[in-house]
Design an enzyme around this catalytic site. Structure first.
Site, PDB file in Angstrom:
ATOM      1  N   TYR A 123      12.494  -1.377 -36.710  1.00  0.00           N
ATOM      2  CA  TYR A 123      13.230  -1.246 -37.460  1.00  0.00           C
ATOM      3  C   TYR A 123      12.577  -0.764 -38.895  1.00  0.00           C
ATOM      4  CZ  TYR A 123      13.708  -4.782 -40.681  1.00  0.00           C
ATOM      5  OH  TYR A 123      13.241  -5.411 -42.108  1.00  0.00           O
ATOM      6  N   GLU A 162      31.547  -8.022 -31.040  1.00  0.00           N
ATOM      7  CA  GLU A 162      31.804  -6.334 -32.422  1.00  0.00           C
ATOM      8  C   GLU A 162      33.036  -6.091 -31.283  1.00  0.00           C
ATOM      9  OE1 GLU A 162      29.139  -3.388 -33.226  1.00  0.00           O
ATOM     10  OE2 GLU A 162      27.364  -4.702 -32.917  1.00  0.00           O
ATOM     11  N   ARG A 185      14.173 -10.980 -43.790  1.00  0.00           N
ATOM     12  CA  ARG A 185      13.824 -11.679 -45.643  1.00  0.00           C
ATOM     13  C   ARG A 185      14.217 -12.185 -46.432  1.00  0.00           C
ATOM     14  NH1 ARG A 185      15.598  -7.074 -44.060  1.00  0.00           N
ATOM     15  NH2 ARG A 185      17.751  -6.866 -44.947  1.00  0.00           N
ATOM     16  N   GLN A 191      13.537  -4.793 -32.171  1.00  0.00           N
ATOM     17  CA  GLN A 191      14.210  -4.302 -33.467  1.00  0.00           C
ATOM     18  C   GLN A 191      13.185  -4.775 -34.473  1.00  0.00           C
ATOM     19  OE1 GLN A 191      17.354  -5.940 -33.949  1.00  0.00           O
ATOM     20  NE2 GLN A 191      18.420  -5.007 -36.040  1.00  0.00           N
ATOM     21  N   LYS A 202      18.213  -0.875 -29.580  1.00  0.00           N
ATOM     22  CA  LYS A 202      19.657  -0.746 -29.294  1.00  0.00           C
ATOM     23  C   LYS A 202      19.977  -0.318 -27.933  1.00  0.00           C
ATOM     24  CE  LYS A 202      20.588  -3.258 -33.226  1.00  0.00           C
ATOM     25  NZ  LYS A 202      21.950  -4.931 -33.094  1.00  0.00           N
ATOM     26  N   GLU A 216      25.441  -8.721 -29.265  1.00  0.00           N
ATOM     27  CA  GLU A 216      26.548  -8.952 -30.265  1.00  0.00           C
ATOM     28  C   GLU A 216      27.913  -9.242 -30.145  1.00  0.00           C
ATOM     29  OE1 GLU A 216      24.335  -5.637 -32.729  1.00  0.00           O
ATOM     30  OE2 GLU A 216      23.005  -7.449 -33.623  1.00  0.00           O
ATOM     31  N   HIS A 270      27.422 -11.542 -41.208  1.00  0.00           N
ATOM     32  CA  HIS A 270      25.999 -11.589 -40.977  1.00  0.00           C
ATOM     33  C   HIS A 270      25.108 -10.463 -41.157  1.00  0.00           C
ATOM     34  CE1 HIS A 270      23.904  -9.432 -36.853  1.00  0.00           C
ATOM     35  NE2 HIS A 270      24.228  -8.681 -37.406  1.00  0.00           N
ATOM     36  N   ASP A 305      26.962   2.812 -34.962  1.00  0.00           N
ATOM     37  CA  ASP A 305      27.598   0.742 -35.120  1.00  0.00           C
ATOM     38  C   ASP A 305      26.884   1.068 -36.440  1.00  0.00           C
ATOM     39  OD1 ASP A 305      28.651  -1.650 -34.097  1.00  0.00           O
ATOM     40  OD2 ASP A 305      25.949  -2.209 -33.956  1.00  0.00           O
ATOM     41  N   GLU A 312      21.347 -15.220 -35.401  1.00  0.00           N
ATOM     42  CA  GLU A 312      22.101 -16.736 -36.205  1.00  0.00           C
ATOM     43  C   GLU A 312      22.420 -17.650 -35.585  1.00  0.00           C
ATOM     44  OE1 GLU A 312      25.845 -14.623 -38.083  1.00  0.00           O
ATOM     45  OE2 GLU A 312      25.213 -12.680 -36.611  1.00  0.00           O
ATOM     46  N   ASP A 335      27.136  -4.850 -28.195  1.00  0.00           N
ATOM     47  CA  ASP A 335      25.690  -4.576 -28.308  1.00  0.00           C
ATOM     48  C   ASP A 335      24.498  -5.099 -28.600  1.00  0.00           C
ATOM     49  OD1 ASP A 335      24.324  -2.729 -29.372  1.00  0.00           O
ATOM     50  OD2 ASP A 335      24.068  -3.597 -31.542  1.00  0.00           O
ATOM     51  N   THR A 347      25.251  -0.820 -23.699  1.00  0.00           N
ATOM     52  CA  THR A 347      26.346  -0.958 -24.745  1.00  0.00           C
ATOM     53  C   THR A 347      27.614  -1.089 -23.818  1.00  0.00           C
ATOM     54  OG1 THR A 347      25.414  -0.190 -27.254  1.00  0.00           O
ATOM     55  CG2 THR A 347      27.597  -0.784 -27.473  1.00  0.00           C
ATOM     56  N   THR A 401      28.615  -6.455 -35.885  1.00  0.00           N
ATOM     57  CA  THR A 401      28.690  -7.645 -35.883  1.00  0.00           C
ATOM     58  C   THR A 401      29.232  -8.675 -36.051  1.00  0.00           C
ATOM     59  OG1 THR A 401      26.148  -8.081 -34.536  1.00  0.00           O
ATOM     60  CG2 THR A 401      27.634 -10.427 -34.662  1.00  0.00           C
ATOM     61  N   ARG A 425      15.420  -8.386 -30.144  1.00  0.00           N
ATOM     62  CA  ARG A 425      15.605  -8.283 -31.034  1.00  0.00           C
ATOM     63  C   ARG A 425      13.621  -8.128 -31.836  1.00  0.00           C
ATOM     64  NH1 ARG A 425      20.302  -7.503 -33.751  1.00  0.00           N
ATOM     65  NH2 ARG A 425      21.685  -9.382 -32.498  1.00  0.00           N
TER      66      ARG A 425
END
Ligand code: CA
Length: 412
Positions: A232, A189, A131, A228, A241, A187, A122, A115, A355, A221, A245, A341, A225
């Site tokens: 991550y 996709e 961040r 994640q 994830k 997500e 995104h 992926d 988002e 996907d 899917t 995404t 969160r």
């Protein structure tokens, strides 16, 4: 393009020329199916509200056979199928099955799944939540970022999705808890089913990359969160994830999408040009319209949450394939690539709830007044995709659906 793209082409199949469903003779996506009362999977091709059984009519044993064909033979097969469905031969209708009478399966035995993360918007929107101040990593405009997904949890549209358990951080200092995910997300996709592929050590060039893509599907996907966020760094997503899917059942071929190829969105002059091995794909963007619909268990009708165009991606599928194989990594028939995404510049183009709700801070308001920061049990998520332009037949990618089930009870 060839005669199979002629927008005036008509088929003898009943109802095929109304194009209500977006599967006219110009589309002809492949699928894998089982007939009622049979355990034997077959290869098929959809024409409007029917499936042409390719195993019976063209002696094609499986979709894998089609995926393994070199590009020229794939194109020739499409032309033969198009001709078969255009000029009626007595008795040909015995190979047709109404679409509601078949069980659709995953379109291929997916051996490997990768992926990508190819939408700049995104990456920027999500990066600014994780961040603030430095949303984009310094590598983003140089290297098409991806993680290796899990092929074993790819499911066909319509399969219910169970809310996963996982490690979730409570706060900065304390230990994490093991609990059902509370920030479950989708997500939007596009998936690419890979064709012939390459031998170990033999990269595929960006110019030949699309010859190795048989067709596209819709892909959700599913993402937890909260799991994640904790897991991550430093190696990317893992259990957040790999629980599920979803993909749509139709492999809409690159040939069917040919009239909707576009030049990729130009990079701003201040951005670096890609390195040479990622340059020069040409008309490698696909103008596919994507929509995300949501229906809670209390809603009769789904509501439109977002829409975006696949043509706005920062990295193209050709660049993804070229990059993926640039170290000699082999791709095989039935491998799946996710685009990442698909989001665009406007708020209505944001392809996940993370988002769309700014990390849950601005929840969606549903028609019945309920709100959604993230998905709740019973929510149904529906992706839709299609191509449309004046003078051309509409080409649908169909739908990719999934409903969230409650997490498993805690072990005693
Ligand atoms: Ca993704």
């Amino acid at each position: 393009m060839d005669e199979s793209h002629d927008p005036h082409l008509k088929s003898w199949v009943p109802g095929a020329n109304t194009s209500q469903a977006g599967f006219p003779i110009q589309n002809l996506p492949y699928c894998r199916l089982r007939k009622a009362g049979s355990s034997q999977p077959r290869a098929g091709v959809r024409i409007e509200n029917h499936i042409l059984d390719l195993t019976e009519s063209f002696s094609i044993e499986s979709v894998h056979t089609i995926l393994s064909l070199p590009k020229a033979e794939r194109v020739a097969l499409r032309r033969r199928i198009s001709a078969f469905l255009t000029a009626y031969t007595p008795g040909a209708e015995r190979y047709l099955i109404p679409v509601e009478d078949v069980e659709l399966m995953l379109p291929a035995d997916i051996g490997n799944y990768t992926d990508f993360f190819a939408s700049l918007e995104h990456a920027t929107n999500v990066g600014s939540l994780f961040r603030p101040g430095s949303p984009l990593q310094p590598n983003y405009k140089w290297v098409p970022i991806a993680y290796h997904g899990r092929a074993s949890s790819i499911v066909i549209s319509g399969t219910p999705i169970r809310r996963p358990w996982g490690q979730i951080a409570q706060n900065r200092e304390g230990p994490p808890v093991f609990a059902p995910a509370r920030r479950l997300d989708y997500e939007v996709e596009v998936g690419a089913l890979i064709g012939p592929g390459n031998a170990l050590g033999e990269p595929i060039s960006v110019h030949q990359a699309l010859d190795h893509v048989v067709g596209l599907c819709l892909l959700n996907d599913w993402s937890a969160r909260d799991i994640q966020t904790w897991e991550y760094q430093p190696l990317g997503p893992f259990l957040s994830k790999s629980f599920a899917t979803s993909i749509s059942p139709w492999i809409v071929t690159i040939e069917a999408l040919e009239p909707f190829r576009r030049a990729p969105r130009p990079r701003p002059p201040s951005d670096p040009q890609p390195l040479a091995y990622l340059q020069g794909g040409g008309y490698d963007a696909f103008d596919i319209q994507l929509e995300l619909w949501l229906r809670s268990s209390r809603m009769e009708e789904a509501m439109l949450v977002s829409r975006a165009s696949f043509a706005t991606m920062y990295w193209t599928l050709a660049q993804m394939v070229a990059h993926h194989t640039s170290n000699g990594c082999p791709m095989r028939p039935g491998d799946l690539i996710g685009s990442g995404t698909v989001s665009g510049p406007e708020k209505e183009n944001r392809g996940c709830l993370l988002e769309m709700t700014s990390g849950g801070a601005e929840p969606l308001v549903l028609p019945d007044g309920a709100t959604r920061a993230f998905l709740e049990d019973g929510d149904e998520v529906i992706l839709r995709g299609w191509c449309e332009a004046p003078g051309l037949a509409k080409i649908s990618l169909g739908e990719c659906r999934g409903t969230v089930l409650p997490a498993r009870p805690a072990a005693a």
